[in-house]
Design a protein around this motif. Sequence first.
Motif, PDB file in Angstrom:
ATOM      1  N   UNK A 434      79.855  59.275  50.059  1.00  0.00           N
ATOM      2  CA  UNK A 434      80.050  60.603  50.658  1.00  0.00           C
ATOM      3  C   UNK A 434      78.966  61.568  50.198  1.00  0.00           C
ATOM      4  N   UNK A 435      78.617  61.531  48.910  1.00  0.00           N
ATOM      5  CA  UNK A 435      77.621  62.465  48.386  1.00  0.00           C
ATOM      6  C   UNK A 435      76.251  62.230  48.998  1.00  0.00           C
ATOM      7  N   UNK A 436      75.885  60.963  49.208  1.00  0.00           N
ATOM      8  CA  UNK A 436      74.576  60.671  49.797  1.00  0.00           C
ATOM      9  C   UNK A 436      74.553  61.007  51.286  1.00  0.00           C
ATOM     10  N   UNK A 437      75.631  60.626  51.985  1.00  0.00           N
ATOM     11  CA  UNK A 437      75.644  60.810  53.436  1.00  0.00           C
ATOM     12  C   UNK A 437      75.867  62.270  53.848  1.00  0.00           C
ATOM     13  N   UNK A 438      76.683  63.012  53.099  1.00  0.00           N
ATOM     14  CA  UNK A 438      77.097  64.336  53.561  1.00  0.00           C
ATOM     15  C   UNK A 438      76.550  65.484  52.712  1.00  0.00           C
ATOM     16  N   UNK A 439      76.225  65.219  51.456  1.00  0.00           N
ATOM     17  CA  UNK A 439      75.656  66.278  50.614  1.00  0.00           C
ATOM     18  C   UNK A 439      74.134  66.242  50.694  1.00  0.00           C
ATOM     19  N   UNK A 440      73.562  65.083  50.406  1.00  0.00           N
ATOM     20  CA  UNK A 440      72.113  64.941  50.548  1.00  0.00           C
ATOM     21  C   UNK A 440      71.711  64.934  52.024  1.00  0.00           C
ATOM     22  N   UNK A 441      72.556  64.310  52.833  1.00  0.00           N
ATOM     23  CA  UNK A 441      72.298  64.273  54.268  1.00  0.00           C
ATOM     24  C   UNK A 441      71.893  62.905  54.757  1.00  0.00           C
ATOM     25  N   UNK A 442      72.606  62.405  55.766  1.00  0.00           N
ATOM     26  CA  UNK A 442      72.320  61.048  56.240  1.00  0.00           C
ATOM     27  C   UNK A 442      70.929  60.956  56.864  1.00  0.00           C
ATOM     28  N   UNK A 443      70.485  62.014  57.538  1.00  0.00           N
ATOM     29  CA  UNK A 443      69.145  61.963  58.139  1.00  0.00           C
ATOM     30  C   UNK A 443      68.062  61.854  57.071  1.00  0.00           C
ATOM     31  N   UNK A 444      68.224  62.608  55.987  1.00  0.00           N
ATOM     32  CA  UNK A 444      67.253  62.531  54.890  1.00  0.00           C
ATOM     33  C   UNK A 444      67.208  61.129  54.299  1.00  0.00           C
ATOM     34  N   UNK A 445      68.384  60.543  54.094  1.00  0.00           N
ATOM     35  CA  UNK A 445      68.427  59.220  53.465  1.00  0.00           C
ATOM     36  C   UNK A 445      67.869  58.154  54.397  1.00  0.00           C
ATOM     37  N   UNK A 446      68.168  58.276  55.701  1.00  0.00           N
ATOM     38  CA  UNK A 446      67.625  57.303  56.645  1.00  0.00           C
ATOM     39  C   UNK A 446      66.097  57.406  56.699  1.00  0.00           C
ATOM     40  N   UNK A 447      65.557  58.619  56.596  1.00  0.00           N
ATOM     41  CA  UNK A 447      64.104  58.795  56.565  1.00  0.00           C
ATOM     42  C   UNK A 447      63.503  58.200  55.293  1.00  0.00           C
TER      43      UNK A 447
END
Length: 595
Positions: A434-447
């Motif tokens: 949840x923290x990676x997908x919604x706090x950091x942001x899923x778009x950022x992590x996918x990039x």
Amino acid sequence: MVLCPARPPRGTRNSHGATGATRSRAFMFPYFIMLIFCGIPLFFMELSFGQFASQGCLGVWKISPMFKGVGYGMMVVSTYIGIYYNVVISIAFYYFFSSMTPVLPWAYCNNPWNTPDCVGVLDASNLTNGSQPNALSGNLSHLLNHTLKRTSPSEEYWRLYVLKLSDDIGNFGEVRLPLLGCLGVSWVVVFLCLIRGVKSSGKVVYFTATFPYVVLTILFVRGVTLEGAFTGIMYYLTPQWDKILEAKVWGDAASQIFYSLGCAWGGLITMASYNKFHNNCYRDSVIISITNCATSVYAGFVIFSILGFMAKHLGVDVSRVADHGPGLAFVAYPEALTLLPISPLWSLLFFFMLILLGLGTQFCLLETLVTAIVDEVGNEWILQKKTYVTLAVAVAGFLLGIPLTSQAGIYWLLLMDNYAASFSLVVISCIMCVSIMYIYGHRNYFQDIQMMLGFPPPLFFQICWRFVSPAIIFFILIFTVIQYRPITYNHYEYPGWAVAVGFLMALSSVICIPLYALFQLCRTDGDTLLQRLKNATKPSRDWGPALLEHQTGRYAPTIAPSPEDGFEVQPLHPDKAQIPMVGSNGSSHLQDSRI
């Protein structure tokens, strides 16, 4: 990565007889569902997480400093598991040494520790070869099928000789010196294999991860050629669909997936931090996860072929000889091995396999703790003295494991196994997701993943990370709490205070998350609570790839740092700076640091 045959299925190991075996037959379908929708996606997430940042389970939380408590929770879980898991390895060492005899000590009931209730399968064979085979065989069958007092020589060897089991978890009795000595041997072996970090353990793991397949195959070939093996295998493969709706079965499947794949331990993040930045961790995660769990299924064939032969020999149903956890590894299977020709040889092979599998797990656990400590301190002194940190952790683990070698040790071992490293694993993993997908942001992590691998994560993984995996974990936690049943060991019911201690151990890892979040919130700058919250959750300035050559895109430095600017470059871990690595394609390469 350690394969899970050495790790008993969770939640079923405290069951006894037909009840536990029945639950395992309903286990397969939820197991594969959890593997597909939780195991493989979360395995890939942790590998990509550690590989991108080249940091351990604490350092990676520069991605969102407020959630660094997740890393501390992983360290707590790894500490608990590391303490009791080496005790299991020490017991395997003890059985391995005990197998170096012409006759296995648990084969017959003529030993000083045996009771009048002991009935051995070899003793039974001797009886049925007597002058009245039909009558004695009938009496034996009646005895084995209907009496509740019958105990096997392997069970009495385990309970009355190896453990000298006390009657209560609070009655520690004496420390079993043979087990204590084997525990010392286990920790010495682990330390020596890790004395040079991943440089030494990486070479050892080539043997500990591959040789068990040789032993499994030998035991499989021997098992399937025995009479009754087909019955045992069919029992193993036949599901009981009426048990599928039980929440505990799904909870057991989730716990076993997390336990066997190592999710939420911190070990995946730690080991991935030593990978080359552009290593294809997506391919690695799929291959390793499927191979790991396929090995579990393969090991099931090995186990149940032998148990089917044993059931045929005794004239009873397979459910009467099937057990779980310690009962399977140290009672049921050793008893079945006594029926084979040259039984000490098969016993040596079996326990040697358990030792290798256990050591592989222990390497990962200890390296996780050591790397987290070294990365967190991060100065030159501790980087040069990593061997002493490893020694200190090993000595501490040995001392903390001494109570588990007492006469009440098995009670505490199972308590830690069921509470300290159970639902806390899925809670930690869910919060990480949840923290990676919604706090950091899923778009950022996918990039980030696209920058690292050259392609974004597949759509299936994106959906699982954002929705499916957290939802499945959440509902399993809810229904597991609703259908909670206190821990038992055979017929012993744990007292309320022991269960309370178990819950405290479970909470000790989870509580790290809110406590550190409050701590980080208090020390973060901001005029309002909302501003502090935003500052505490946004990535640190030094979040990103560790090596300058990989800092491209939004991670590219606007101005090249120089000593005059006052920038301090944190030294990269020596093992991560230049270490021969084996890529997923089997080729060797160097991870080169130019910091």
